[in-house]
Enzyme design. Structure first.
Site, PDB file in Angstrom:
ATOM      1  N   ASP A  63     -24.983   8.676  20.359  1.00 23.17           N
ATOM      2  CA  ASP A  63     -24.578   8.931  20.839  1.00 23.17           C
ATOM      3  C   ASP A  63     -24.181  10.635  21.450  1.00 23.17           C
ATOM      4  OD1 ASP A  63     -22.648   7.026  20.462  1.00 23.17           O
ATOM      5  OD2 ASP A  63     -21.540   7.548  18.807  1.00 23.17           O
ATOM      6  N   GLY A  64     -24.942  11.140  20.922  1.00 24.70           N
ATOM      7  CA  GLY A  64     -25.984  12.677  21.146  1.00 24.70           C
ATOM      8  C   GLY A  64     -26.588  12.677  22.122  1.00 24.70           C
ATOM      9  N   GLU A 132     -15.323  16.250  19.512  1.00 26.08           N
ATOM     10  CA  GLU A 132     -14.598  17.053  19.151  1.00 26.08           C
ATOM     11  C   GLU A 132     -15.167  18.750  18.856  1.00 26.08           C
ATOM     12  OE1 GLU A 132     -17.629  17.135  17.413  1.00 26.08           O
ATOM     13  OE2 GLU A 132     -16.981  15.160  16.586  1.00 26.08           O
ATOM     14  N   THR A 172     -14.090   8.250  15.610  1.00 25.67           N
ATOM     15  CA  THR A 172     -14.770   7.800  15.084  1.00 25.67           C
ATOM     16  C   THR A 172     -15.570   8.581  14.670  1.00 25.67           C
ATOM     17  OG1 THR A 172     -15.563   6.899  17.425  1.00 25.67           O
ATOM     18  CG2 THR A 172     -13.888   5.214  16.133  1.00 25.67           C
ATOM     19  N   TYR A 174     -17.753  12.930  13.409  1.00 22.38           N
ATOM     20  CA  TYR A 174     -17.597  13.614  12.314  1.00 22.38           C
ATOM     21  C   TYR A 174     -16.184  13.531  11.365  1.00 22.38           C
ATOM     22  CZ  TYR A 174     -18.761  18.536  10.455  1.00 22.38           C
ATOM     23  OH  TYR A 174     -18.966  19.011   9.201  1.00 22.38           O
ATOM     24  N   ALA A 175     -15.139  13.467  12.519  1.00 20.83           N
ATOM     25  CA  ALA A 175     -13.410  13.131  12.002  1.00 20.83           C
ATOM     26  C   ALA A 175     -12.860  12.104  10.857  1.00 20.83           C
ATOM     27  CB  ALA A 175     -12.467  13.753  13.169  1.00 20.83           C
ATOM     28  N   GLN A 230     -22.887  20.753  20.662  1.00 22.00           N
ATOM     29  CA  GLN A 230     -24.528  20.860  22.083  1.00 22.00           C
ATOM     30  C   GLN A 230     -23.478  22.753  22.353  1.00 22.00           C
ATOM     31  OE1 GLN A 230     -25.562  18.709  23.434  1.00 22.00           O
ATOM     32  NE2 GLN A 230     -24.302  17.229  22.006  1.00 22.00           N
TER      33      GLN A 230
END
Length: 270
Positions: A63-64, A132, A172, A174-175, A230
């Site tokens: 994902d990163g 986010e 889905t 950090y939140a 980022q």
């Protein structure tokens, strides 16, 4: 089609896979280019993220890597993620699925739009987030005080270690770890999730993108805004964060896998 390949560069196997995929795509008649960081590690010439302007970007990573690609592209191009990470909510395909997928989709793909949030502080635009924006203190064990205003009306005031301003896509990420709900990405809303709030009554909020949302930092403690992990910006005391729906959504290739099937599969395999 013109396809740009991006690979995580800290995994030799991922780079070798990307080189092999490039040859496979060229064999299918596609024009293939490499992102310059990926290209450098493969001894090839490449193009910068800002120069990407093709029909498709294929990201080999987690994902990163996908977030970095979406964040850096000047123009949003459809993205297809091939999972070479831990979970990969943004990477629909596993490495062994890519060849079959491309062979079956030689004429094009169904594109899914994912909303992003546009974040500005004291009227200065700072960027768009796919997952986010995180407001957090730079002093461990120090809490921040926040005020939330919806259409100019005070909606919430609370103290917490920080605050996540998430998209449904980011629900889905950090939140979710912070106790927020999983939100269907077809819903367009701003998800606010306090981090370790002082009062148990301070709960997550899901707010329509049709409303005007402002968040005030009601403290003199130093804080930072981090966008998708980022970009980081220092916030002045009593700063006002304005949250809007971005007019540049992220574009993803829909592989046919239902969202909640993917969530169920990935959470059970952590």
């Amino acid at each position: 089609m013109k396809i740009v390949l991006v690979s995580r560069i800290d995994e030799a196997d991922a780079l070798r896979y990307t080189a092999s995929l490039a040859r496979e795509l060229e064999g299918l008649g596609h024009e293939v280019a490499l992102e310059e960081g990926t290209a450098a590690h493969l001894g090839e010439g490449g193009i910068s993220f800002e120069e990407i302007d093709g029909d498709l970007v294929v990201v080999v990573g987690g994902d990163g890597s996908v977030l970095l690609t979406v964040h850096q592209m000047k123009k949003q191009v459809p993205v297809l993620g091939i999972n070479w990470g831990e979970v990969g909510f943004l990477a629909d395909l596993e490495p062994d699925e890519a060849g079959t997928f491309f062979a079956a989709h030689t004429e094009g793909f169904h594109i899914e739009r994912r909303m992003r949030v546009s974040l500005s502080v004291n009227g200065v635009p700072l960027g768009d987030a796919l997952n986010e924006g995180l407001v957090v203190t730079d002093r461990p064990a120090k809490m921040l005080r926040f005020g939330v205003y919806v259409d100019g009306t005070p909606a919430e005031r609370f103290r917490a270690d920080g605050l996540l301003v998430s998209t449904p896509t980011g629900s889905t990420a950090y939140a979710m770890s912070a106790g927020g709900p999983i939100v269907d990405p077809q819903i367009e809303g701003f998800l606010l999730v306090p981090l370790a709030p002082y009062m148990l009554s301070s709960r997550p909020h899901l707010i329509s993108t049709g409303r005007n949302l402002e968040i005030t930092l009601e403290t003199e403690k130093p804080a930072h805004l981090v966008i998708d992990g980022q970009s980081t910006f220092e916030l002045e005391k009593e700063a006002t964060l304005t949250v809007k729906k971005s007019d540049q959504p992220a574009l993803f290739v829909h592989t046919g896998k239902p969202f909640f099937e993917k969530v169920n599969h990935k959470l059970r395999n952590l």
